[in-house]
Design a protein around this motif. Sequence first.
Motif, mmCIF file in Angstrom:
data_model
loop_
_atom_site.group_PDB
_atom_site.id
_atom_site.type_symbol
_atom_site.label_atom_id
_atom_site.label_comp_id
_atom_site.label_asym_id
_atom_site.label_seq_id
_atom_site.Cartn_x
_atom_site.Cartn_y
_atom_site.Cartn_z
ATOM 1 N N ALA A 64 -6.738 -6.535 -9.293
ATOM 2 C CA ALA A 64 -6.260 -5.086 -10.329
ATOM 3 C C ALA A 64 -6.954 -3.485 -10.122
ATOM 4 C CB ALA A 64 -5.372 -5.658 -11.772
ATOM 5 N N ALA A 71 -0.144 -5.151 -7.236
ATOM 6 C CA ALA A 71 -1.387 -6.247 -7.476
ATOM 7 C C ALA A 71 -0.905 -8.168 -6.540
ATOM 8 C CB ALA A 71 -2.433 -6.541 -8.771
ATOM 9 N N ILE A 98 -6.228 -1.918 -7.444
ATOM 10 C CA ILE A 98 -5.613 -1.265 -7.101
ATOM 11 C C ILE A 98 -4.711 0.093 -8.209
ATOM 12 C CG2 ILE A 98 -2.557 -1.200 -8.404
ATOM 13 C CD1 ILE A 98 -2.463 -2.941 -5.406
#
Length: 409
Positions: free
Chosen positions: A53, A46, A56
């Motif tokens: 996040a 990230a 990801i």
Amino acid sequence: MAFAEQNGAPRRKKRGNNFESMQQSNRALILQLMKAQGVSTRKGLAEQSGLQAATISIIVAELMERRLVEETGLVEGDCGRRLTGLRLRRDQYCTAAVRITPSYYAVGLYDINSACLAVEKTIWPFFDDPARSLEEVLAAVRRFLGLRPDLQPLGAAFALQGGFWLEDGRCALPGLAGEAGADLCAWFSRRLGLPVTADLAADYSAYCYTARPDYSYLKKEVFLYLLVSDTVDYSILDHGRIYRGALGLPGSLGQLTVFDEAGQPAPLETLCGNSVLLRRAAGLLKEYPDSALAARADGLRSRDLINAFYAGDPVAVQLYGGAAAALAQALAVLIRLLRPHRVLLSDEIPQNETFLDMVREDLRPLLEPRLLARVQLLAPSEERSTARDSTMIGGSMYLTDRSIRELRL
């Protein structure tokens, strides 16, 4: 092959895009980052990609479901925290890499991280009968791909030296009729049913070094890589950007005129090329019957000559002394033109400080002191072997990276 675009030196971190329409390019970016790092974490991905996040997590979950990525257990994170590691799976894909020189060819099989699974070197006068040689190489590649039927091949990369011609993504073999002579990559691709790429052995080798963490400084300076084998090639890097060799002609630097010990002009490769040195060593053994090389006179190899140099054998020291003087003349020209920060001398020559000191000493009368002080001469940190051949590893790296960019995984 536009290495400069694909392996450039970013002045800032690679940035992803959080819009759903960019999910494919984001996935490619994450795969590239994971391949470069070996072991990553979701948090680290990230930070390096600029993606959220949550994005990801979605991408990693998809890649794990597709069996491209696996968890490795806990690894050290920031502030002593332990995070779950991630890496590319090694049981899904492979690449083949081939090195072709005037005196031998080598074939290797590599996993997705370009770790060598199998490799073989065959002494072979390639240009004596190119048509037959191509069939031999083709059979060897097929045999190697068959070693791991559980892995899906991404393609084959050819690292070339000798009488080839590279232009506009096409590799030609002048003097050979038919498709193989006109476009070697297309010929191999059709016969193998796989993507095939080809480039100068020196450029693939340079690509390998720029991808290694211990050579990360190459992305911050001008770097010159010299590959000394049967032919002599070079690769130029400017802050990580790799520029093509002169005219796309393998061995072009080896044709540079320098002066031998008698002061006579000669092509560089005739004074430091591997095959030439081996022939001269066989002749010198008559004058040095006590040389350790005498026992191997009938089957002398480059590794024997290099090891003899390390041991101080008079035949090897004499031969590589002449090679160092010739290389110094070529380097003096290149250093004046390119002003590199570092020069890496590699492949089938001694890779120790003794040989580098010989080259440095021969450079002193040829360069102004300020230029000589600016440039640092280096040798690779590890001894070369066929299993660690940077030209083949670099070809595998390039092919895998291209597959990731084109989302062919």
